[in-house]
Motif scaffolding. Structure first.
Motif, short mmCIF file in Angstrom:
data_model
loop_
_atom_site.label_atom_id
_atom_site.label_comp_id
_atom_site.label_asym_id
_atom_site.label_seq_id
_atom_site.Cartn_x
_atom_site.Cartn_y
_atom_site.Cartn_z
N UNK A 224 0.89 -1.09 0.17
CA UNK A 224 -0.13 -0.11 -0.06
C UNK A 224 0.85 1.23 0.07
N UNK A 225 0.34 2.49 -0.68
CA UNK A 225 1.13 3.51 -0.56
C UNK A 225 2.26 3.37 -1.25
N UNK A 263 -2.35 -1.64 -9.86
CA UNK A 263 -2.99 -1.30 -8.61
C UNK A 263 -4.17 -1.96 -8.12
N UNK A 264 -4.46 -2.30 -6.71
CA UNK A 264 -5.41 -3.41 -6.58
C UNK A 264 -6.81 -2.28 -6.69
N UNK A 273 -3.76 4.07 -2.67
CA UNK A 273 -3.50 3.19 -3.51
C UNK A 273 -2.63 1.95 -3.06
N UNK A 274 -3.16 0.62 -3.51
CA UNK A 274 -2.50 -0.65 -2.93
C UNK A 274 -1.99 -1.36 -4.31
N UNK A 275 -0.71 -1.66 -4.09
CA UNK A 275 -0.10 -2.36 -5.47
C UNK A 275 0.50 -3.56 -5.25
N UNK A 276 0.60 -4.17 -6.50
CA UNK A 276 1.36 -5.41 -6.63
C UNK A 276 2.76 -4.91 -7.21
#
Length: 552
Positions: A224-225, A263-264, A273-276
């Protein structure tokens, strides 16, 4: 001569009546009796003036509107610049950056570290509780930045370089190296696809480069972030799972290959924002000892779990004040909703949940202020797991019940109750879901049995005040002494640890109506407690008035 009907007459179909005006321009601190009393009781009395000031700020219509804007305009991922250079840029609405700037300028990410003194964590927790009621999503990077300090302090060389910028009250969202910035934010990357909370199953590897740094290859399933300037991440070395500080940019100004894949698409918490991500030979520096990654990062995790308690308690408060305000301004069946007995039962019950959550959260904040005291340290060790489990788990249903008080309006997106309901599950799931918290509490008890003895010693202070409390405490001691299928029974045990602690703290607080209502409905009731089923005889009007946002 006949009267002609004009276009204007046809347009005027009705007047808007019996619809409450938006709640804004109110002081979130001044109208919160539970919080004010808990701050004073736990050593934060010196922050009263500042909290009064900030309560007014958080009730201003412009900040409320920014909370809505930050959620309406979701973050967007821009992997490359216009000529094809990899930049891994996440673009946010200006309202998000304004909320971040406000949080950092108030020291929500740093104040107990930069100005440590008795009550520092209490006042910071109270301020964060107020702030999170405006908008919760941007609280994720604020919390992680705050929580990174104990972990980074494990490596003095890193602390010397990074901590001054981490604790700085400025905000610089620019996508450039940390060496060029005066203020930084810190994130965290633990979870991988195959392991989830089982971080020892992580496959990401870190290889020494010979100059004190490591090259990290692997992935993180939840980061996240992702615009934070650096992240604490776990990776495997020859010595085992280790913790690393991984910057977004290398000190020489080149892009560190920490690459966002996407981004999720989340159901809630959408402003954040939460990401892979994938790490393609990324630079990182060891935090703590090699092979001791879990103890190193758990310093950060335990602090983020405490902030989950704060955020969920704040969400409960905002939901309750919206329900009470609506009921005080709307009539149905011939009288105001707030004067109708069944609605009073619901509103008082919502407020009792807030009372218990605030009491427990602020007591743990007091413990954080006194970790040099072994008893307080032991209380905090068990209290973060118990409190995070219970307060966060209670919040989704609480948000739903508050939303229902507004009827159809409650589920409409431009009423804050809809967002509160969507955001409510996040704190219960992130930083270790319910089962993880329950198992963590059992591990703490098994490893250090004195944490449970210390917990009971705290509860013993209220013994003799209420027979129902005494009975619940005796039953809990018997249940904890029974080691048969303890893991299977863990949720029930943690629930009872939480409820007896909340009851004890409310007894000690001295408000008879609140303590009586909480104990009668939470300890005296048989089976599951459903909102709005308070027993007869509870002083519901006194309880509701404690939560009335206009009762200044």
């Amino acid at each position: 001569m006949t009267n002609k009907t004009t276009t204007a007459d046809l347009a005027a179909t009705h007047q808007v009546l019996n619809q409450p005006a938006p709640l804004q321009g109110h002081n979130l601190y001044a109208g919160d009796a539970a919080l004010k009393e808990a701050v004073a009781r736990n050593g934060g009395h010196w922050g009263e003036d500042d909290l009064q000031r900030y309560g007014e700020v958080c009730g201003r219509p412009e900040w409320i509107e920014r909370g809505f804007q930050a959620n309406h305009y979701k973050p967007e991922f821009e992997p490359h610049d216009r000529v094809g250079n990899r930049i891994d840029q996440v673009n946010y609405h200006p309202a998000y950056h304004q909320l971040m700037q406000l949080a950092k300028s108030e020291g929500l990410h740093s104040s107990p570290w930069t100005d440590p003194k008795p009550g520092a964590h209490v006042v910071r927790a109270a301020k964060y509780y107020l702030h999170s009621q405006v908008e919760s999503g941007h609280g994720c990077p604020i919390t992680m930045t705050f929580a990174s300090v104990p972990s980074i302090n494990l490596t003095p060389a890193l602390a010397k370089v990074w901590l001054r910028k981490i604790t700085d009250r400025g905000y610089d969202p620019s996508n450039r190296p940390h060496t060029e910035k005066s203020a930084l934010t810190i994130g965290m990357g633990m979870t991988e696809k195959q392991g989830g909370s089982d971080v020892r199953a992580n496959t990401t590897t870190a290889t020494p480069t010979g100059d004190g740094a490591y090259e990290i290859v692997g992935h993180k399933w939840f980061t996240s972030a992702p615009m934070c300037d650096a992240f604490l991440m776990l990776a495997q070395t020859d010595a085992g799972l280790s913790c690393f500080l991984v910057p977004r940019w290398c000190p020489d100004g080149t892009k560190n290959p920490v690459q966002i894949q996407r981004l999720k698409d989340k159901a809630s918490n959408v402003s954040n924002a939460s990401s892979e991500i994938e790490l393609r030979g990324a630079l990182g520096w060891l935090v703590g000892e090699e092979g001791r990654g879990v103890p190193a990062i758990i310093e950060m995790v335990s602090t983020t779990r405490f902030d989950c308690m704060i955020g969920s308690a704040g969400g409960q408060r905002q939901a309750t004040l919206q329900a009470i305000y609506h009921a005080s301004q709307r009539c149905a069946f011939g009288k105001p909703l707030i004067d109708q007995p069944l609605m009073q039962n619901v509103l008082a019950d919502l407020q009792l949940e807030v009372e218990g959550s605030v009491a427990m959260t602020m007591r743990m904040a007091q413990a954080m202020d006194h970790l040099d005291d072994e008893q307080q340290k032991l209380l905090m060790r068990l209290g973060t797991a118990v409190g995070k489990y219970w307060i966060c788990k209670r919040t989704p249903h609480h948000a739903y019940e508050a939303m229902e008080c507004l009827g159809g309006n409650g589920v409409i997106e431009n009423f804050i109750t809809a967002r509160l309901y969507r955001d409510a599950p996040i704190n219960a799931i992130w930083e270790g879901s319910g089962n993880i918290q329950a198992l963590d509490a059992l591990r703490a008890i098994a490893k250090t049995p004195v944490v449970l003895t210390n917990w009971f010693d705290e509860l013993e202070r209220s013994k003799g005040s209420d027979l129902r409390f005494d009975r619940a405490l005796a039953q809990l001691k018997n249940q904890c002494a029974d080691l048969d299928q303890m893991e299977y029974r863990a949720r029930h045990l943690i629930e009872q640890l939480a409820l007896t602690m909340q009851s004890h703290l409310l007894i000690q607080a001295g408000n008879t109506a609140v303590a009586e209502g909480f104990i009668a409905s939470r300890l005296g009731a048989q089976g599951a407690h459903n909102t709005g089923t308070l027993p007869v005889g509870i002083d519901v009007q006194t309880i509701i008035e404690r939560g009335n946002p206009l009762n200044l």
